[in-house]
Scaffold this active site. Structure first.
Site, PDB file in Angstrom:
ATOM      1  N   ASN A  14      38.090  34.841  41.527  1.00 45.26           N
ATOM      2  CA  ASN A  14      37.249  34.301  40.455  1.00 45.26           C
ATOM      3  C   ASN A  14      38.068  34.349  39.173  1.00 45.26           C
ATOM      4  O   ASN A  14      38.223  35.408  38.577  1.00 45.26           O
ATOM      5  CB  ASN A  14      35.978  35.150  40.322  1.00 45.26           C
ATOM      6  CG  ASN A  14      35.127  34.696  39.152  1.00 45.26           C
ATOM      7  OD1 ASN A  14      35.295  33.590  38.641  1.00 45.26           O
ATOM      8  ND2 ASN A  14      34.212  35.548  38.713  1.00 45.26           N
ATOM      9  N   TRP A  15      38.571  33.190  38.790  1.00 44.89           N
ATOM     10  CA  TRP A  15      39.424  33.148  37.588  1.00 44.89           C
ATOM     11  C   TRP A  15      38.599  33.183  36.306  1.00 44.89           C
ATOM     12  O   TRP A  15      39.148  33.203  35.217  1.00 44.89           O
ATOM     13  CB  TRP A  15      40.307  31.895  37.617  1.00 44.89           C
ATOM     14  CG  TRP A  15      41.352  31.906  38.699  1.00 44.89           C
ATOM     15  CD1 TRP A  15      41.681  32.947  39.522  1.00 44.89           C
ATOM     16  CD2 TRP A  15      42.223  30.818  39.072  1.00 44.89           C
ATOM     17  NE1 TRP A  15      42.692  32.574  40.381  1.00 44.89           N
ATOM     18  CE2 TRP A  15      43.041  31.273  40.123  1.00 44.89           C
ATOM     19  CE3 TRP A  15      42.377  29.515  38.627  1.00 44.89           C
ATOM     20  CZ2 TRP A  15      44.004  30.470  40.728  1.00 44.89           C
ATOM     21  CZ3 TRP A  15      43.336  28.702  39.227  1.00 44.89           C
ATOM     22  CH2 TRP A  15      44.143  29.181  40.267  1.00 44.89           C
ATOM     23  N   LYS A  16      37.292  33.153  36.434  1.00 43.96           N
ATOM     24  CA  LYS A  16      36.383  33.165  35.278  1.00 43.96           C
ATOM     25  C   LYS A  16      36.786  32.068  34.288  1.00 43.96           C
ATOM     26  O   LYS A  16      37.233  31.006  34.706  1.00 43.96           O
ATOM     27  CB  LYS A  16      36.354  34.556  34.632  1.00 43.96           C
ATOM     28  CG  LYS A  16      36.148  35.680  35.651  1.00 43.96           C
ATOM     29  CD  LYS A  16      35.757  36.972  35.013  1.00 43.96           C
ATOM     30  CE  LYS A  16      35.837  38.095  36.034  1.00 43.96           C
ATOM     31  NZ  LYS A  16      34.923  39.170  35.786  1.00 43.96           N
ATOM     32  N   HIS A  99      26.628  35.203  40.152  1.00 37.91           N
ATOM     33  CA  HIS A  99      27.563  36.176  39.564  1.00 37.91           C
ATOM     34  C   HIS A  99      26.862  36.931  38.434  1.00 37.91           C
ATOM     35  O   HIS A  99      26.091  36.354  37.677  1.00 37.91           O
ATOM     36  CB  HIS A  99      28.812  35.450  39.042  1.00 37.91           C
ATOM     37  CG  HIS A  99      29.913  36.405  38.706  1.00 37.91           C
ATOM     38  ND1 HIS A  99      29.918  37.142  37.557  1.00 37.91           N
ATOM     39  CD2 HIS A  99      31.016  36.774  39.401  1.00 37.91           C
ATOM     40  CE1 HIS A  99      31.002  37.924  37.540  1.00 37.91           C
ATOM     41  NE2 HIS A  99      31.678  37.720  38.646  1.00 37.91           N
ATOM     42  N   GLU A 101      27.791  37.895  35.632  1.00 38.03           N
ATOM     43  CA  GLU A 101      27.998  37.362  34.276  1.00 38.03           C
ATOM     44  C   GLU A 101      27.042  36.202  34.022  1.00 38.03           C
ATOM     45  O   GLU A 101      26.553  36.018  32.903  1.00 38.03           O
ATOM     46  CB  GLU A 101      29.469  36.958  34.096  1.00 38.03           C
ATOM     47  CG  GLU A 101      30.356  38.188  33.956  1.00 38.03           C
ATOM     48  CD  GLU A 101      31.788  38.003  34.413  1.00 38.03           C
ATOM     49  OE1 GLU A 101      32.249  36.859  34.552  1.00 38.03           O
ATOM     50  OE2 GLU A 101      32.464  39.031  34.647  1.00 38.03           O
ATOM     51  N   GLU A 171      28.635  43.201  44.281  1.00 32.07           N
ATOM     52  CA  GLU A 171      29.386  43.454  43.053  1.00 32.07           C
ATOM     53  C   GLU A 171      28.571  44.330  42.113  1.00 32.07           C
ATOM     54  O   GLU A 171      27.744  43.811  41.342  1.00 32.07           O
ATOM     55  CB  GLU A 171      29.709  42.129  42.356  1.00 32.07           C
ATOM     56  CG  GLU A 171      30.590  41.208  43.152  1.00 32.07           C
ATOM     57  CD  GLU A 171      31.467  40.364  42.249  1.00 32.07           C
ATOM     58  OE1 GLU A 171      32.683  40.426  42.407  1.00 32.07           O
ATOM     59  OE2 GLU A 171      30.937  39.675  41.376  1.00 32.07           O
ATOM     60  N   GLY A 177      35.190  44.119  35.954  1.00 30.82           N
ATOM     61  CA  GLY A 177      36.010  44.010  34.747  1.00 30.82           C
ATOM     62  C   GLY A 177      36.160  45.313  33.987  1.00 30.82           C
ATOM     63  O   GLY A 177      36.620  45.321  32.848  1.00 30.82           O
ATOM     64  N   SER A 217      36.610  45.264  40.090  1.00 28.70           N
ATOM     65  CA  SER A 217      37.869  45.958  39.779  1.00 28.70           C
ATOM     66  C   SER A 217      38.729  46.215  41.015  1.00 28.70           C
ATOM     67  O   SER A 217      39.390  47.249  41.115  1.00 28.70           O
ATOM     68  CB  SER A 217      37.602  47.264  39.020  1.00 28.70           C
ATOM     69  OG  SER A 217      36.994  46.990  37.770  1.00 28.70           O
ATOM     70  N   GLY A 238      38.315  39.401  40.409  1.00 24.76           N
ATOM     71  CA  GLY A 238      38.400  38.770  39.091  1.00 24.76           C
ATOM     72  C   GLY A 238      39.773  38.950  38.489  1.00 24.76           C
ATOM     73  O   GLY A 238      40.721  38.233  38.814  1.00 24.76           O
ATOM     74  N   GLY A 239      39.905  39.942  37.622  1.00 21.81           N
ATOM     75  CA  GLY A 239      41.129  40.141  36.838  1.00 21.81           C
ATOM     76  C   GLY A 239      42.419  40.078  37.638  1.00 21.81           C
ATOM     77  O   GLY A 239      43.368  39.372  37.258  1.00 21.81           O
TER      78      GLY A 239
HETATM   79  C1  PEP Z   1      34.394  39.245  39.420  1.00 17.20           C
HETATM   80  O1  PEP Z   1      34.613  38.507  38.471  1.00 17.20           O
HETATM   81  O2  PEP Z   1      33.620  38.902  40.326  1.00 17.20           O
HETATM   82  C2  PEP Z   1      35.066  40.538  39.478  1.00 17.20           C
HETATM   83  C3  PEP Z   1      34.826  41.331  40.474  1.00 17.20           C
HETATM   84  O3  PEP Z   1      35.893  40.827  38.431  1.00 17.20           O
HETATM   85  P1  PEP Z   1      36.950  42.053  38.380  1.00 17.20           P
HETATM   86  O4  PEP Z   1      37.722  42.029  39.662  1.00 17.20           O
HETATM   87  O5  PEP Z   1      37.805  41.747  37.184  1.00 17.20           O
HETATM   88  O6  PEP Z   1      36.164  43.302  38.241  1.00 17.20           O
END
Ligand code: PEP
Length: 256
Positions: A14-16, A99, A101, A171, A177, A217, A238-239
């Site tokens: 997930n590049w957000k 998600h 967010e 999640e 994040g 994370s 994500g990150g």
């Molecule tokens: C996500 O965006 O779904 C996610 C899990 O982000 P991160 O890995 O940065 O926590």
């Protein structure tokens, strides 16, 4: 329940709201060029909508799949700024719904997530349905109840076959994040609860087949201990997915 080997792990990036068409395509090419266990793991890149076409072109001829981060459930009409599932034709084979967010920042409800999941399925795409509790909810001992209402609201509207075709991403909001991942025990316990909830709503077979990822994370440092656990069928990243080498390490760790 079926062993995790029977379910093909899926690792999604997930590049957000990061990358445009050019740097997204470069990142996608870098991921596709890694030596990844494609025979054993499904790999999905979810760029922002403006980068979908460039990323599709960049991974053409490779096993890397492309997903949308966001869809609206209506097919067309006066919904300024929204993107429908039919508009993703040729651009995505997966789409994320729910998600945290989107839930937290844009007010998406469980019913919205249900409608999006149904729309994604009816367009022939694979939904990645994200669920998870906040830190306050976990601290109050409400994790199971939160997961029960999020999962039930979506999957009560599906058939068992549609349920089996979905990917669920567990999640925990407090892990997204933050650099603070769930422990393997916490992830495994919550994913077990989710599978039990799916079984209660749609039967044992659908629950055995649906793939349930962990997200929050995930990094090259913690992926091994998380992804080797029974019942954890890959990751939503994500990150760390913005770095091809880090993402590749996570994909490697997901191989059975
Ligand atoms: C996500 O965006 O779904 C996610 C899990 O982000 P991160 O890995 O940065 O926590």
């Amino acid at each position: 329940m079926t062993s995790p080997q029977a379910r093909r792990p899926v690792v999604a990036a997930n590049w957000k709201m990061n990358t445009g068409p050019d740097d997204g395509a470069a990142l996608a090419r870098a991921v596709a060029a890694e030596s990844l266990p494609f025979a054993q793991v499904d790999v999905v890149l979810c760029p922002p909508a403006t980068g979908l076409a460039a990323v599709v072109a960049a991974v053409q001829g490779t096993p890397v799949a492309v997903g949308a981060q966001h869809v609206f459930w209506e097919e067309s009409g006066a919904y300024t700024g929204e993107i429908s599932v039919p508009m993703l034709e040729g651009l995505a084979t997966y789409a994320v719904a729910g998600h945290s967010e989107r839930r937290q920042l844009f007010g998406e409800t469980d019913l919205d997530v249900q409608r999006k999941t149904l729309a994604i399925l009816s367009g022939g795409l694979t939904p990645i349905v994200a669920v998870g509790e906040s830190l306050d909810q976990r601290d109050a001992g409400e994790t199971l109840g939160v997961l029960r209402s999020q999962v039930t609201r979506v999957f009560e509207a599906l058939t068992p076959a549609e349920t089996a075709a979905c990917v669920i991403a567990y999640e925990p909001v407090w892990a997204i994040g933050t650099g603070r991942n769930a422990t393997p025990e916490q992830a495994q316990e919550a994913i077990g609860w989710i599978r039990d909830i799916v079984a209660a709503v749609q039967g044992l077979q659908a629950a055995e087949l649906v793939r349930i990822q962990y997200g929050g994370s995930v990094s090259p440092e913690n992926c091994q201990e998380l992804l080797c656990r029974d019942g954890i069928d890959g990751a939503l990243v994500g990150g760390a997915s913005l770095d091809a080498g880090k993402f590749a390490a996570i994909v490697q760790a997901a191989a059975p």
